[in-house]
Write a protein that holds these residues in place. Structure first.
Motif, PDB file in Angstrom:
ATOM      1  N   LEU A  76     -18.990   8.752  31.796  1.00 21.55           N
ATOM      2  CA  LEU A  76     -19.849   8.231  30.735  1.00 21.55           C
ATOM      3  C   LEU A  76     -21.193   7.820  31.324  1.00 21.55           C
ATOM      4  CD1 LEU A  76     -20.321   7.116  27.826  1.00 21.55           C
ATOM      5  CD2 LEU A  76     -19.275   4.973  28.624  1.00 21.55           C
ATOM      6  N   ASP A  77     -22.275   8.395  30.802  1.00 18.69           N
ATOM      7  CA  ASP A  77     -23.620   7.991  31.223  1.00 18.69           C
ATOM      8  C   ASP A  77     -23.967   6.647  30.595  1.00 18.69           C
ATOM      9  OD1 ASP A  77     -24.056  10.296  32.708  1.00 18.69           O
ATOM     10  OD2 ASP A  77     -24.890  11.379  30.991  1.00 18.69           O
ATOM     11  N   VAL A  78     -24.537   5.753  31.390  1.00 19.27           N
ATOM     12  CA  VAL A  78     -24.916   4.425  30.907  1.00 19.27           C
ATOM     13  C   VAL A  78     -26.435   4.309  30.959  1.00 19.27           C
ATOM     14  CG1 VAL A  78     -24.717   1.936  31.277  1.00 19.27           C
ATOM     15  CG2 VAL A  78     -22.754   3.431  31.718  1.00 19.27           C
ATOM     16  N   TYR A  79     -27.022   3.952  29.814  1.00 18.55           N
ATOM     17  CA  TYR A  79     -28.464   3.766  29.697  1.00 18.55           C
ATOM     18  C   TYR A  79     -28.749   2.337  29.252  1.00 18.55           C
ATOM     19  CZ  TYR A  79     -28.626   8.877  29.697  1.00 18.55           C
ATOM     20  OH  TYR A  79     -28.477  10.196  30.029  1.00 18.55           O
ATOM     21  N   GLU A  80     -29.786   1.727  29.812  1.00 16.29           N
ATOM     22  CA  GLU A  80     -30.148   0.379  29.385  1.00 16.29           C
ATOM     23  C   GLU A  80     -30.501   0.391  27.899  1.00 16.29           C
ATOM     24  OE1 GLU A  80     -33.044  -3.385  30.557  1.00 16.29           O
ATOM     25  OE2 GLU A  80     -33.598  -1.355  31.188  1.00 16.29           O
ATOM     26  N   TRP A  81     -29.879  -0.513  27.143  1.00 12.69           N
ATOM     27  CA  TRP A  81     -30.042  -0.517  25.693  1.00 12.69           C
ATOM     28  C   TRP A  81     -31.486  -0.803  25.284  1.00 12.69           C
ATOM     29  CZ3 TRP A  81     -30.052  -4.811  21.905  1.00 12.69           C
ATOM     30  CH2 TRP A  81     -29.886  -4.361  20.598  1.00 12.69           C
ATOM     31  N   ASP A  82     -32.156  -1.708  25.985  1.00 19.34           N
ATOM     32  CA  ASP A  82     -33.526  -2.087  25.605  1.00 19.34           C
ATOM     33  C   ASP A  82     -34.544  -0.986  25.860  1.00 19.34           C
ATOM     34  OD1 ASP A  82     -33.147  -4.703  24.606  1.00 19.34           O
ATOM     35  OD2 ASP A  82     -32.998  -5.488  26.642  1.00 19.34           O
ATOM     36  N   THR A  83     -34.380  -0.236  26.952  1.00 21.23           N
ATOM     37  CA  THR A  83     -35.444   0.678  27.392  1.00 21.23           C
ATOM     38  C   THR A  83     -35.046   2.146  27.418  1.00 21.23           C
ATOM     39  OG1 THR A  83     -34.836   0.537  29.727  1.00 21.23           O
ATOM     40  CG2 THR A  83     -36.342  -1.152  28.875  1.00 21.23           C
ATOM     41  N   GLY A  84     -33.737   2.426  27.412  1.00 22.56           N
ATOM     42  CA  GLY A  84     -33.283   3.809  27.558  1.00 22.56           C
ATOM     43  C   GLY A  84     -33.235   4.276  28.995  1.00 22.56           C
ATOM     44  N   LYS A  85     -33.490   3.372  29.954  1.00 23.89           N
ATOM     45  CA  LYS A  85     -33.463   3.728  31.371  1.00 23.89           C
ATOM     46  C   LYS A  85     -32.040   4.106  31.797  1.00 23.89           C
ATOM     47  CE  LYS A  85     -34.219   1.748  35.975  1.00 23.89           C
ATOM     48  NZ  LYS A  85     -34.577   0.505  36.720  1.00 23.89           N
TER      49      LYS A  85
END
Length: 259
Positions: free
Chosen positions: A14-23
């Motif tokens: 599962l790819d994890v991206y920062e919720w606030d920025t999409g990083k």
């Protein structure tokens, strides 16, 4: 925000991206089955909301961490059938993959229970987070608005309170707290309330509380930013129970009538 229930082949990541920025933050193993999630609630009526309180600045950065607060919320919803299970999923994810965000308060509910879970990272050179979760008693209500609100908590009541094993020992090791374990206050040590925390954050909780309970006027001075202490805390010294704010609002209140 919509994730349909899915079965996943073994070895799926599962790819994890920062919720606030999409990083992009990294990958974690996917579980065999995930649940249907619409918005902030899943098919078992587990629901999670949040506010950010920040807390001590030295605990806000953690190199290599993967789990930000938004990812914790939505991954927990995909993997939990109850509020208690969601708390365990969140705690395990932070322990395993590190905590990327600053201090957070989560509201975690299911059809039978409502919990407040508060967490903060361990800072550079450490991995994961320290946290406490408390169950709101039946017939009571609570709230949080960008200020940590859990203070002291029972150490031997797992039915109503869960916490990281090192939530107190970590504070002592870092020189943040000095005193008995039973006197430890999560908020007063990791996110002490200041003028802004009371005047701009706690007052929003008070504004809701006062609409359903006639006994809230006594807390008006506090939420205007007038915080009392038995003894003022000296910067760069451990916090003690004498340094805690003495006039805070309770974590939960009983409404005059059912809402």
């Amino acid at each position: 925000y919509y994730w349909p229930a899915m079965d996943w082949p073994e070895g799926t990541m599962l790819d994890v991206y920062e919720w606030d920025t999409g990083k992009y933050l990294g990958q974690i193993p996917q579980v065999a089955h995930t649940y249907n999630v619409v918005g902030n609630m899943n098919e078992f009526q587990v629901a999670i909301g949040e506010t950010t309180y920040g807390g001590l600045s030295q605990l806000s950065s953690q190199k290599g961490a993967i789990m930000d607060y938004g990812s914790l919320m939505y991954i927990a919803l995909q993997r939990s059938k109850t509020a208690r299970e969601a708390i365990k999923v969140i705690a395990d994810l932070m322990d395993t993959y590190g905590y990327y965000s600053s201090g957070e308060s989560f509201s975690i509910a299911d059809p039978n229970e409502v919990w407040i879970m508060e967490m903060i990272g361990k800072g550079e050179g450490e991995k994961g987070a320290v946290w406490v979760a408390r169950k709101i008693p039946d017939g009571y209500i609570s709230g949080h608005a960008n200020q940590a609100r859990i203070t002291t908590f029972p150490l031997d009541d797992p039915e109503n309170c869960m916490y990281a094993e090192d939530v107190i020992s970590f504070a002592k090791e870092k020189g943040l707290y000095e005193g008995k374990d039973k006197d430890f206050s999560f908020s007063d040590v990791y996110a002490p309330v200041d003028f802004g925390g009371a005047r701009f954050c706690e007052i929003r909780v008070w504004s809701m509380f006062k609409d359903v309970n006639d006994n809230m006027q006594k807390h008006f001075d506090y939420v205007k930013g007038h915080i009392n202490h038995k003894k003022e805390h000296v910067e760069n010294t451990p916090m003690t129970k004498d340094n805690y704010a003495t006039n805070r609002m309770p974590l939960w209140i009983k409404p005059n009538k059912k809402i």
